[in-house]
Write a protein that holds these residues in place. Structure first.
Motif, mmCIF file in Angstrom:
data_model
loop_
_atom_site.group_PDB
_atom_site.id
_atom_site.type_symbol
_atom_site.label_atom_id
_atom_site.label_comp_id
_atom_site.label_asym_id
_atom_site.label_seq_id
_atom_site.Cartn_x
_atom_site.Cartn_y
_atom_site.Cartn_z
ATOM 1 N N LEU A 1 0.841 -1.179 0.000
ATOM 2 C CA LEU A 1 0.000 0.000 0.000
ATOM 3 C C LEU A 1 0.883 1.237 0.000
ATOM 4 O O LEU A 1 2.028 1.199 0.416
ATOM 5 N N LYS A 2 0.332 2.315 -0.497
ATOM 6 C CA LYS A 2 1.048 3.585 -0.535
ATOM 7 C C LYS A 2 0.407 4.512 0.476
ATOM 8 O O LYS A 2 -0.809 4.612 0.562
ATOM 9 N N MET A 3 1.269 5.170 1.258
ATOM 10 C CA MET A 3 0.802 6.082 2.297
ATOM 11 C C MET A 3 1.641 7.346 2.253
ATOM 12 O O MET A 3 2.760 7.342 1.763
ATOM 13 N N THR A 4 1.111 8.398 2.846
ATOM 14 C CA THR A 4 1.878 9.641 2.928
ATOM 15 C C THR A 4 3.039 9.451 3.898
ATOM 16 O O THR A 4 2.992 8.592 4.788
ATOM 17 N N ALA A 5 4.060 10.249 3.731
ATOM 18 C CA ALA A 5 5.224 10.174 4.602
ATOM 19 C C ALA A 5 4.841 10.477 6.050
ATOM 20 O O ALA A 5 5.380 9.874 6.985
ATOM 21 N N GLU A 6 3.901 11.389 6.228
ATOM 22 C CA GLU A 6 3.447 11.747 7.577
ATOM 23 C C GLU A 6 2.806 10.547 8.274
ATOM 24 O O GLU A 6 3.068 10.281 9.449
ATOM 25 N N ALA A 7 1.972 9.808 7.552
ATOM 26 C CA ALA A 7 1.327 8.626 8.131
ATOM 27 C C ALA A 7 2.357 7.551 8.471
ATOM 28 O O ALA A 7 2.279 6.920 9.531
ATOM 29 N N VAL A 8 3.333 7.374 7.608
ATOM 30 C CA VAL A 8 4.383 6.379 7.862
ATOM 31 C C VAL A 8 5.208 6.778 9.078
ATOM 32 O O VAL A 8 5.537 5.939 9.924
ATOM 33 N N ASP A 9 5.530 8.063 9.195
ATOM 34 C CA ASP A 9 6.283 8.540 10.361
ATOM 35 C C ASP A 9 5.505 8.288 11.652
ATOM 36 O O ASP A 9 6.076 7.850 12.655
ATOM 37 N N THR A 10 4.205 8.548 11.613
ATOM 38 C CA THR A 10 3.365 8.315 12.793
ATOM 39 C C THR A 10 3.330 6.837 13.143
ATOM 40 O O THR A 10 3.448 6.462 14.319
ATOM 41 N N LEU A 11 3.192 5.983 12.133
ATOM 42 C CA LEU A 11 3.216 4.543 12.365
ATOM 43 C C LEU A 11 4.550 4.096 12.957
ATOM 44 O O LEU A 11 4.587 3.282 13.883
ATOM 45 N N ASN A 12 5.639 4.626 12.422
ATOM 46 C CA ASN A 12 6.968 4.273 12.931
ATOM 47 C C ASN A 12 7.115 4.660 14.401
ATOM 48 O O ASN A 12 7.645 3.889 15.207
ATOM 49 N N GLN A 13 6.659 5.857 14.748
ATOM 50 C CA GLN A 13 6.763 6.317 16.136
ATOM 51 C C GLN A 13 5.932 5.446 17.068
ATOM 52 O O GLN A 13 6.395 5.051 18.138
ATOM 53 N N LEU A 14 4.712 5.122 16.661
ATOM 54 C CA LEU A 14 3.844 4.298 17.490
ATOM 55 C C LEU A 14 4.401 2.876 17.627
ATOM 56 O O LEU A 14 4.379 2.296 18.714
ATOM 57 N N ALA A 15 4.914 2.333 16.543
ATOM 58 C CA ALA A 15 5.498 0.987 16.590
ATOM 59 C C ALA A 15 6.724 0.965 17.501
ATOM 60 O O ALA A 15 6.903 0.034 18.291
ATOM 61 N N GLU A 16 7.541 2.011 17.421
ATOM 62 C CA GLU A 16 8.724 2.092 18.285
ATOM 63 C C GLU A 16 8.308 2.220 19.747
ATOM 64 O O GLU A 16 8.892 1.574 20.623
ATOM 65 N N TYR A 17 7.298 3.020 20.014
ATOM 66 C CA TYR A 17 6.797 3.200 21.380
ATOM 67 C C TYR A 17 6.287 1.875 21.954
ATOM 68 O O TYR A 17 6.528 1.556 23.104
ATOM 69 N N ARG A 18 5.574 1.109 21.114
ATOM 70 C CA ARG A 18 5.023 -0.165 21.561
ATOM 71 C C ARG A 18 6.014 -1.318 21.438
ATOM 72 O O ARG A 18 5.714 -2.439 21.805
ATOM 73 N N GLN A 19 7.198 -1.043 20.885
ATOM 74 C CA GLN A 19 8.277 -2.014 20.709
ATOM 75 C C GLN A 19 7.844 -3.223 19.874
ATOM 76 O O GLN A 19 8.072 -4.372 20.232
ATOM 77 N N ILE A 20 7.180 -2.920 18.766
ATOM 78 C CA ILE A 20 6.820 -3.939 17.792
ATOM 79 C C ILE A 20 7.191 -3.405 16.419
ATOM 80 O O ILE A 20 7.494 -2.217 16.255
ATOM 81 N N SER A 21 7.164 -4.278 15.427
ATOM 82 C CA SER A 21 7.473 -3.820 14.069
ATOM 83 C C SER A 21 6.288 -3.054 13.494
ATOM 84 O O SER A 21 5.152 -3.197 13.949
ATOM 85 N N ARG A 22 6.562 -2.252 12.486
ATOM 86 C CA ARG A 22 5.505 -1.497 11.833
ATOM 87 C C ARG A 22 4.491 -2.450 11.204
ATOM 88 O O ARG A 22 3.282 -2.225 11.251
#
Length: 93
Positions: free
Chosen positions: A55-76
């Protein structure tokens, strides 16, 4: 004949000299190795019951996903799967 460090025509003078760099461990080219590794990864994923989607997503959405995944210590990927599964479960109710 004098040995010149830059002279590579007299191989016998340099037979025991170690060349810099990583030694070649596979007779296959890098492209072939990557192709084989990718095929093996897809086979492992298939055995685990995983399927690939894109899927294609905006860079902003990907950045938010990356931050949340890092916070929860799981992969994107795991985060997206959890979010989709929760949304699908809610839509079935």
């Amino acid at each position: 004949m004098a040995k010149e460090n830059t002279d590579r025509t007299t191989i016998d003078l340099f037979a025991d000299e170690r060349r810099p760099g990583r030694p070649k461990t596979s007779p296959l080219s890098r492209d072939e190795q990557l192709r084989i590794n990718k095929r093996n990864q897809l086979k492992r994923d298939k055995v685990r019951g995983l399927r690939r989607i894109e899927l294609k997503m905006t860079a902003e959405a990907v950045d938010t996903l990356n931050q949340l995944a890092e916070y929860r210590q799981i992969s994107r990927s795991e985060l997206i799967e959890e979010m989709l599964t929760a949304q699908l479960a809610n839509s079935r109710k």
